[in-house]
Design a protein around this motif. Structure first.
Motif, PDB file in Angstrom:
ATOM      1  N   LYS A 195      31.742  29.718  16.381  1.00 44.98           N
ATOM      2  CA  LYS A 195      32.070  30.394  17.635  1.00 44.98           C
ATOM      3  C   LYS A 195      31.573  29.614  18.850  1.00 44.98           C
ATOM      4  CE  LYS A 195      28.075  33.441  17.102  1.00 44.98           C
ATOM      5  NZ  LYS A 195      27.835  33.160  15.689  1.00 44.98           N
ATOM      6  N   ASN A 196      32.287  29.763  19.934  1.00 43.77           N
ATOM      7  CA  ASN A 196      31.916  29.130  21.207  1.00 43.77           C
ATOM      8  C   ASN A 196      31.368  30.225  22.117  1.00 43.77           C
ATOM      9  OD1 ASN A 196      31.989  28.118  23.900  1.00 43.77           O
ATOM     10  ND2 ASN A 196      33.389  26.503  23.240  1.00 43.77           N
ATOM     11  N   CYS A 197      30.039  30.330  22.184  1.00 40.54           N
ATOM     12  CA  CYS A 197      29.420  31.414  22.958  1.00 40.54           C
ATOM     13  C   CYS A 197      29.740  31.310  24.439  1.00 40.54           C
ATOM     14  CB  CYS A 197      27.911  31.417  22.748  1.00 40.54           C
ATOM     15  SG  CYS A 197      27.404  32.051  21.131  1.00 40.54           S
TER      16      CYS A 197
ATOM     17  N   THR B 106      36.383  35.618  16.769  1.00 43.41           N
ATOM     18  CA  THR B 106      35.062  35.930  16.232  1.00 43.41           C
ATOM     19  C   THR B 106      34.999  37.364  15.721  1.00 43.41           C
ATOM     20  OG1 THR B 106      34.235  34.439  17.961  1.00 43.41           O
ATOM     21  CG2 THR B 106      32.610  35.632  16.704  1.00 43.41           C
ATOM     22  N   LEU B 107      35.739  38.278  16.348  1.00 39.96           N
ATOM     23  CA  LEU B 107      35.804  39.648  15.841  1.00 39.96           C
ATOM     24  C   LEU B 107      36.436  39.687  14.454  1.00 39.96           C
ATOM     25  CD1 LEU B 107      36.849  41.669  19.022  1.00 39.96           C
ATOM     26  CD2 LEU B 107      34.740  41.942  17.737  1.00 39.96           C
ATOM     27  N   LEU B 108      37.432  38.862  14.232  1.00 43.40           N
ATOM     28  CA  LEU B 108      38.057  38.776  12.905  1.00 43.40           C
ATOM     29  C   LEU B 108      37.055  38.267  11.879  1.00 43.40           C
ATOM     30  CD1 LEU B 108      41.596  37.360  13.799  1.00 43.40           C
ATOM     31  CD2 LEU B 108      41.070  39.637  12.915  1.00 43.40           C
ATOM     32  N   ASP B 109      36.198  37.360  12.311  1.00 43.54           N
ATOM     33  CA  ASP B 109      35.162  36.837  11.428  1.00 43.54           C
ATOM     34  C   ASP B 109      34.209  37.947  10.993  1.00 43.54           C
ATOM     35  OD1 ASP B 109      33.832  34.384  10.284  1.00 43.54           O
ATOM     36  OD2 ASP B 109      32.175  35.138  11.497  1.00 43.54           O
ATOM     37  N   ASN B 110      33.990  38.933  11.879  1.00 38.13           N
ATOM     38  CA  ASN B 110      33.124  40.071  11.540  1.00 38.13           C
ATOM     39  C   ASN B 110      33.679  40.895  10.384  1.00 38.13           C
ATOM     40  OD1 ASN B 110      30.927  39.854  13.214  1.00 38.13           O
ATOM     41  ND2 ASN B 110      31.782  41.081  14.853  1.00 38.13           N
ATOM     42  N   LEU B 111      35.009  40.864  10.215  1.00 38.38           N
ATOM     43  CA  LEU B 111      35.658  41.688   9.191  1.00 38.38           C
ATOM     44  C   LEU B 111      35.603  41.073   7.801  1.00 38.38           C
ATOM     45  CD1 LEU B 111      38.832  42.733  11.238  1.00 38.38           C
ATOM     46  CD2 LEU B 111      36.705  44.021  10.938  1.00 38.38           C
TER      47      LEU B 111
ATOM     48  N   ASP C  34      40.865  34.996  23.420  1.00 40.21           N
ATOM     49  CA  ASP C  34      41.222  34.323  22.164  1.00 40.21           C
ATOM     50  C   ASP C  34      39.972  34.044  21.339  1.00 40.21           C
ATOM     51  OD1 ASP C  34      43.911  34.337  22.777  1.00 40.21           O
ATOM     52  OD2 ASP C  34      43.853  32.383  23.771  1.00 40.21           O
ATOM     53  N   GLU C  35      38.912  33.570  21.990  1.00 38.13           N
ATOM     54  CA  GLU C  35      37.666  33.271  21.271  1.00 38.13           C
ATOM     55  C   GLU C  35      37.012  34.553  20.769  1.00 38.13           C
ATOM     56  OE1 GLU C  35      34.974  30.583  19.609  1.00 38.13           O
ATOM     57  OE2 GLU C  35      36.860  30.184  20.674  1.00 38.13           O
ATOM     58  N   ILE C  36      37.082  35.623  21.570  1.00 40.43           N
ATOM     59  CA  ILE C  36      36.500  36.908  21.164  1.00 40.43           C
ATOM     60  C   ILE C  36      37.244  37.466  19.960  1.00 40.43           C
ATOM     61  CG2 ILE C  36      36.116  39.304  21.866  1.00 40.43           C
ATOM     62  CD1 ILE C  36      35.754  38.203  24.752  1.00 40.43           C
TER      63      ILE C  36
ATOM     64  N   VAL D 227      27.397  50.630  20.735  1.00 39.19           N
ATOM     65  CA  VAL D 227      26.639  49.563  20.091  1.00 39.19           C
ATOM     66  C   VAL D 227      27.466  48.310  20.348  1.00 39.19           C
ATOM     67  CG1 VAL D 227      25.626  48.678  17.963  1.00 39.19           C
ATOM     68  CG2 VAL D 227      25.793  51.157  18.337  1.00 39.19           C
ATOM     69  N   TYR D 228      26.955  47.421  21.169  1.00 37.27           N
ATOM     70  CA  TYR D 228      27.769  46.374  21.779  1.00 37.27           C
ATOM     71  C   TYR D 228      28.351  45.383  20.777  1.00 37.27           C
ATOM     72  CZ  TYR D 228      25.726  47.906  26.213  1.00 37.27           C
ATOM     73  OH  TYR D 228      25.332  48.648  27.297  1.00 37.27           O
ATOM     74  N   GLY D 229      29.537  44.889  21.158  1.00 42.50           N
ATOM     75  CA  GLY D 229      30.172  43.788  20.469  1.00 42.50           C
ATOM     76  C   GLY D 229      30.335  42.618  21.425  1.00 42.50           C
ATOM     77  N   MET D 230      30.861  41.509  20.907  1.00 44.72           N
ATOM     78  CA  MET D 230      30.995  40.300  21.735  1.00 44.72           C
ATOM     79  C   MET D 230      31.824  40.511  22.984  1.00 44.72           C
ATOM     80  SD  MET D 230      31.743  37.721  18.726  1.00 44.72           S
ATOM     81  CE  MET D 230      32.736  39.048  18.081  1.00 44.72           C
ATOM     82  N   GLY D 231      32.847  41.365  22.874  1.00 45.04           N
ATOM     83  CA  GLY D 231      33.720  41.573  24.013  1.00 45.04           C
ATOM     84  C   GLY D 231      33.050  42.251  25.189  1.00 45.04           C
ATOM     85  N   ASP D 232      31.825  42.754  24.987  1.00 47.93           N
ATOM     86  CA  ASP D 232      31.087  43.407  26.077  1.00 47.93           C
ATOM     87  C   ASP D 232      30.223  42.426  26.869  1.00 47.93           C
ATOM     88  OD1 ASP D 232      31.786  46.243  25.463  1.00 47.93           O
ATOM     89  OD2 ASP D 232      30.757  45.783  23.588  1.00 47.93           O
TER      90      ASP D 232
END
Length: 457
Positions: free
Chosen positions: A71-73, A87-92, A82-84, A394-399
């Motif tokens: 991931k590119n923080c 990475t969200l798909l990676d969480n699944l 697109d990056e979010i 409970v936060y995710g990357m998109g926040d």
């Protein structure tokens, strides 16, 4: 003609010698500079010279906290959808799920404190004189997830600060042992001298903070402000930014403090009992001492040292604390009410003009589920990209993109089992900014700035 030619050759040789001499001098200086050992004094002195910059870069390379994986923080923090999404798909993917570090693993690594601090990359020196001269106290109330506690401690740790850790009496023995093992590796981190069995919505939650406050006042560290945290918090500002924010308060406190909604009044109008849980009785309580009006707020506060002292000596403060001990969820009104009591250090008048919501106070950034939505339509914040717990995001990357533009010092809630990528990116971001004083990218890219995040959930 021959004489002129000789003169040209002579000047030419002199010019060549001059160039080579300058080059040799430059290389000598460069090699000498590169061979210098970095002195921590050069890092914390506000000299602004090249040596200071070089040393900070050297220390950063040793202490940086790069996020794991592909991931590119920087893109995620800028709000790149697109990056979010990627990475969200990676969480699944089940095989990519976060595996927590256990209590036993922390017990093992802390057997050698030097190894522990080195491996976990703690910053064991002040990064500048302003931070060094402005120590902060922390009350940390925790009960589980030893790794999250340790990562929070690492994120807020600075050697000039002081940290009291209240470990719930109900916690497993292995957690208690691991927490004590971690704190024992630092001179300025300790477990509270009195521990409470913390019951949800009971007085025990307030008492846990009061126990730490009392201990922190006994510390030799002359801290200026106190911040309280729990195990699901994480900072969204560097220690340097926190110091600047606290100095700007100029002795005032910062917390949520508003006129309470009618439905909350039942929380302090009746007597409550608690043991394993809290139960309302049919016994009505009398009014608060001196008919002090009750204000609604949060358990999380930013308060001056004088405010904390007053809790143990101010007669009105002590009376209100005693009166509140048999009420429901006193942590959500006791600090907010004390903040409006005349004579309490840093207080605000009880007139409604001085009301402060959680959005305006700097203590804690929270997304309430009922208030999420499209900011273009007037919602205070975008939809949560993680999940919800007790109606709190409970936060995710998109926040992160929205979060890091706010003025708050901490955000709540985080959970590595929900989205560890979000925590990793915050760790990388904060560590870089601590050393360099700026984001990994000098400017935010404005793409997708206020676009709804519902499509990411």
């Amino acid at each position: 003609m021959l004489t002129r030619l000789r003169r040209k050759l002579c000047w030419g040789h002199l010019y060549i010698f001059f160039i080579w001499g300058c080059l040799l001098l430059f290389l000598t200086c460069l090699l000498k500079y590169m061979s210098l050992e970095c002195d921590l004094g050069d890092v914390i002195r506000d000299s602004g010279d090249l040596q200071k910059s070089y040393c900070k870069d050297q220390y950063y390379m040793t202490l940086k906290l790069p996020a794991n994986g592909q991931k590119n923080c920087s893109k995620i923090i800028r709000g790149n959808l697109d990056e979010i999404k990627k990475t969200l798909l990676d969480n699944l993917i089940v095989k990519n799920k976060k595996v927590d570090v256990t209590d036993v693993e922390y017990l093992n690594i802390t057997k050698d404190c030097n190894v522990f601090k080195e491996r976990r990359k703690y910053v064991m020196f002040s990064l500048n004189k302003e931070e060094q001269d402005f120590p902060i106290a922390y009350s940390m109330v925790v009960h589980d997830n030893i790794e999250m506690f340790e990562r929070l401690l690492r994120a807020i740790y600075a050697p000039q600060n002081v940290y009291c850790v209240h470990v719930d009496k109900k916690s497993p023995e292995s957690f208690k042992e691991a927490a004590r093992a971690i704190t024992s590796c630092f001179d300025n981190v300790f477990v509270a001298s009195k521990l409470e069995k913390v019951i949800y919505a009971s007085w025990s939650r307030v008492q846990a903070d009061l126990n730490c406050m009392e201990d922190l006042l006994q510390s030799e560290v002359q801290w200026r402000y106190l911040l309280n945290t729990c195990g699901t918090d994480f900072p969204i500002k560097t220690n340097s930014e926190i110091v600047k924010a606290l100095k700007s308060l100029n002795g005032k406190n910062s917390m949520e403090s508003e006129k309470p909604p009618a439905y909350k009044r039942i929380r302090w109008e009746y007597h409550y009992q608690w043991n394993e849980s809290i139960i309302r009785t049919n016994i009505k309580k009398g009014p608060p001492p001196l008919n002090i009006p009750i204000f609604s707020g949060s358990a999380y506060i930013v308060v001056s040292r004088d405010f904390v002292k007053s809790l143990f000596v101010n007669p009105m403060g002590k009376q209100l604390i005693e009166w509140a001990k048999d009420t429901y969820s006193p942590d959500e009104y006791i600090w907010a009410t004390l903040q409006r009591v005349h004579g309490i250090p840093g207080y605000m008048p009880k007139n409604y003009k001085y009301d402060s919501s959680d959005i305006h106070a700097i203590a804690r950034l929270v997304k309430w589920q009922s208030l999420e939505g499209d900011m273009r339509e007037g919602a205070p914040y975008t939809s949560c990209t993680g999940t919800h717990r007790r109606e709190v995001c409970v936060y995710g990357m998109g926040d992160l993109h929205w979060m890091l533009k706010q003025h708050h010092l901490f955000a709540n809630k985080f959970d590595p089992k929900v989205d560890d990528h979000a925590i990793q990116c915050l760790e990388e971001y904060l560590r870089y900014k601590s050393f360099h004083g700026k984001e990994m990218q000098s400017q935010w890219r404005m793409e997708d700035v206020d676009r709804p995040m519902r499509s990411l959930i």
